[in-house]
Write an enzyme that holds these catalytic residues in place. Structure first.
Site, short mmCIF file in Angstrom:
data_model
loop_
_atom_site.label_atom_id
_atom_site.label_comp_id
_atom_site.label_asym_id
_atom_site.label_seq_id
_atom_site.Cartn_x
_atom_site.Cartn_y
_atom_site.Cartn_z
N ASN A 1 0.83 -1.21 0.00
CA ASN A 1 0.00 0.00 0.00
C ASN A 1 0.87 1.27 0.00
OD1 ASN A 1 1.00 0.10 2.58
ND2 ASN A 1 -0.98 0.36 3.59
N GLY B 1 6.94 1.95 1.44
CA GLY B 1 7.61 1.47 0.23
C GLY B 1 7.45 2.43 -0.93
N SER C 1 12.18 -10.62 13.60
CA SER C 1 13.23 -9.64 13.90
C SER C 1 14.00 -10.02 15.16
CB SER C 1 12.57 -8.27 14.12
OG SER C 1 13.49 -7.36 14.66
N TYR D 1 6.64 -3.25 18.95
CA TYR D 1 7.10 -3.85 17.69
C TYR D 1 7.65 -5.25 17.93
CZ TYR D 1 10.18 -4.60 13.63
OH TYR D 1 10.82 -5.13 12.54
N ASN E 1 20.44 -6.73 11.71
CA ASN E 1 20.43 -5.37 11.16
C ASN E 1 20.71 -5.41 9.66
OD1 ASN E 1 21.08 -5.04 14.17
ND2 ASN E 1 20.55 -2.99 13.50
N VAL F 1 21.29 2.82 10.77
CA VAL F 1 22.44 3.73 10.89
C VAL F 1 23.25 3.75 9.60
CG1 VAL F 1 23.81 1.90 12.01
CG2 VAL F 1 24.47 4.26 12.30
N ARG G 1 26.89 -4.27 15.93
CA ARG G 1 25.69 -4.90 15.43
C ARG G 1 26.10 -6.05 14.52
NH1 ARG G 1 24.18 -2.19 18.88
NH2 ARG G 1 22.59 -0.57 18.94
N GLY H 1 19.67 3.97 26.65
CA GLY H 1 18.87 2.90 26.07
C GLY H 1 19.50 2.28 24.84
N ASP H 2 20.56 2.87 24.30
CA ASP H 2 21.22 2.27 23.14
C ASP H 2 21.79 0.91 23.52
OD1 ASP H 2 20.76 3.92 21.06
OD2 ASP H 2 22.78 4.78 20.95
N1 LIG Z 1 15.29 -3.56 7.82
C1 LIG Z 1 15.62 -4.30 8.89
O1 LIG Z 1 16.76 -4.19 9.41
C2 LIG Z 1 14.65 -5.30 9.47
C3 LIG Z 1 15.05 -6.05 10.58
C4 LIG Z 1 14.16 -6.98 11.13
C5 LIG Z 1 12.90 -7.17 10.55
N2 LIG Z 1 12.52 -6.41 9.48
C6 LIG Z 1 11.19 -6.64 8.91
O2 LIG Z 1 11.31 -6.88 7.52
C7 LIG Z 1 10.11 -6.44 6.86
C8 LIG Z 1 10.47 -5.51 5.73
O3 LIG Z 1 11.09 -4.35 6.29
P1 LIG Z 1 11.86 -3.25 5.42
O4 LIG Z 1 13.08 -2.87 6.17
O5 LIG Z 1 11.96 -3.72 4.02
O6 LIG Z 1 10.85 -2.01 5.54
P2 LIG Z 1 10.04 -1.20 4.43
O7 LIG Z 1 9.30 -0.13 5.13
O8 LIG Z 1 10.97 -0.79 3.33
O9 LIG Z 1 9.04 -2.30 3.86
C9 LIG Z 1 7.76 -2.55 4.38
C10 LIG Z 1 6.79 -2.54 3.21
O10 LIG Z 1 5.50 -2.93 3.66
C11 LIG Z 1 4.55 -2.04 3.10
N3 LIG Z 1 3.38 -2.02 3.97
C12 LIG Z 1 3.33 -1.59 5.27
N4 LIG Z 1 2.10 -1.78 5.76
C13 LIG Z 1 1.34 -2.34 4.76
C14 LIG Z 1 -0.01 -2.77 4.66
N5 LIG Z 1 -0.85 -2.66 5.71
N6 LIG Z 1 -0.43 -3.29 3.49
C15 LIG Z 1 0.40 -3.41 2.43
N7 LIG Z 1 1.69 -3.02 2.48
C16 LIG Z 1 2.16 -2.50 3.63
C17 LIG Z 1 5.27 -0.71 3.02
O11 LIG Z 1 4.68 0.20 2.12
C18 LIG Z 1 6.66 -1.16 2.58
O12 LIG Z 1 6.76 -1.26 1.18
C19 LIG Z 1 9.24 -5.83 7.95
O13 LIG Z 1 8.31 -6.81 8.39
C20 LIG Z 1 10.22 -5.50 9.05
O14 LIG Z 1 9.59 -5.44 10.31
C21 LIG Z 1 13.37 -5.48 8.93
#
Ligand SMILES: NC(=O)c1ccc[n+]([C@@H]2O[C@H](COP(=O)([O-])OP(=O)(O)OC[C@H]3O[C@@H](n4cnc5c(N)ncnc54)[C@H](O)[C@@H]3O)[C@@H](O)[C@H]2O)c1
Length: 313
Positions: free
Chosen positions: A33, A37, A123, A147, A176, A191, A215, A276-277
């Site tokens: 949505n 993204g 995560s 979260y 990370n 970061v 990390r 908290g870091d």
């Molecule tokens: N980036 C990291 O370091 C990391 C670490 C652990 C877990 N994650 C998990 O990995 C997944 C992807 O994260 P990312 O870093 O690519 O973030 P991101 O924000 O780039 O990707 C999330 C995507 O989900 C879409 N989205 C959110 N809510 C939505 C909904 N209700 N319906 C449809 N689309 C929706 C967003 O538009 C986005 O494109 C997430 O679940 C996040 O919690 C990421």
């Protein structure tokens, strides 16, 4: 070849996962949505006849169900989420909707339409601020944010549904993640994407504390490959696994690599440590190796070079 629904396909990890699935010859149905993204992340994918993108809110009852009913995929990779720890603390109700209710709807869609496999973006946040390192999958789960709690609840929901209704669930506990297409504009961004932008703009980065905090940074290309394996490798059984490198990298190490990539850049500025870091984080990668035959093989230096080249392009 398989047909895979990828929720969050337009995001950072989702778009790389989509690209790798397509490169391996699979058909991908993206759902996003555009909350965080961007369509531009899918520029290459949108040129493929094996990719379709649907603008839907997966947290809205009926939306994903209709897509899965129509597409009958072999697997769902569920990445769509509220991705910011800070935002989950500011709005826990929204966190529940986007990170728990949406997962329940994924589980329901998998059950109703007999999807064989669900891969979930969990995560390292489920482990909280443990100092018991390295973190194994058996380390105590002590989330310290809505979260992290929602990710842990989602794992349980999916694994329970998978066991009851006979589909395979793979929960991928990413550490990370860094690499191209991570949004540096968000104040909550990783970061590394913030550092990359600062170095590119010729501005000094700020290191809070002495910079020795560590990390387990994993390149997004490795995370995407782990997702492809989890969704498509025949014979996998349900389970959870850390998706990490098993190596610790400090912020000083990261800054040193950037300094080589951006010669002449301003030296980092040090500021007082933030309360908290988390000082250190490190996962063990053995279970992903044993259960998925997955090993991260991109070094932080190579991953940062790729990131700098991509953002310069
Ligand atoms: N980036 C990291 O370091 C990391 C670490 C652990 C877990 N994650 C998990 O990995 C997944 C992807 O994260 P990312 O870093 O690519 O973030 P991101 O924000 O780039 O990707 C999330 C995507 O989900 C879409 N989205 C959110 N809510 C939505 C909904 N209700 N319906 C449809 N689309 C929706 C967003 O538009 C986005 O494109 C997430 O679940 C996040 O919690 C990421």
């Amino acid at each position: 070849m398989a047909k895979i629904v990828v929720t969050g396909a337009a995001g950072f990890i989702g778009s790389h996962t989509t690209d790798q699935l397509l490169a391996a010859g699979h058909t991908v149905v993206g759902a996003d949505n555009f909350r965080t993204g961007r369509r531009a992340n899918l520029t290459a994918a949108l040129r493929s006849g094996a990719f379709a993108l649907h603008e839907i809110d997966v947290a809205q009852p009926g939306a994903l169900d209709a897509l899965v009913a129509a597409e009958r995929p072999d697997a769902i990779i569920h990445l769509a989420a509220l991705v910011s720890v800070q935002e989950s603390i500011a709005d826990p109700g929204l966190n529940f909707l986007l990170n728990v209710q949406a997962t329940q709807l994924v589980a329901e869609a998998a059950r109703k339409h007999r999807v064989g496999r669900v891969v979930f973006a969990s995560s390292a946040a489920i482990y909280g601020d443990t100092t018991d390192l390295p973190i194994t999958e058996n380390t105590e789960k002590k989330p310290i944010s809505p979260y992290g709690a929602a990710k842990l609840a989602s794992e349980a929901l999916l694994l329970g549904h998978g066991a009851a209704y006979g589909f395979t669930v793979r929960c991928q506990r990413y550490f990370n993640v860094f690499g191209p297409r991570q949004d540096p504009a968000s104040p909550y961004s990783g970061v590394i994407s913030i550092f990359d932008r600062r170095y590119r703009e010729g501005k000094a980065v700020t290191i809070y504390g002495d910079g020795r905090q560590t990390r387990d940074f994993i390149a997004v290309r490795d995370v995407a490959r782990a997702n492809v394996i989890a969704a498509t490798r025949p014979g996998l059984v349900s389970g959870v696994a850390n998706i990490c490198t098993g190596r610790e990298t400090s912020l000083l190490d990261v800054a040193a690599v950037f300094a080589r990539l951006y010669p002449g850049a301003a030296a980092p500025v040090h500021a007082p440590a933030r309360t908290g870091d988390i000082l250190r984080s490190l996962g063990t990668a053995a279970r992903a190796k044993a259960e998925l035959d997955f090993t991260a093989n991109t070094s932080v230096a190579d991953g940062l070079a790729e990131l700098a080249a991509a953002t310069a392009a």
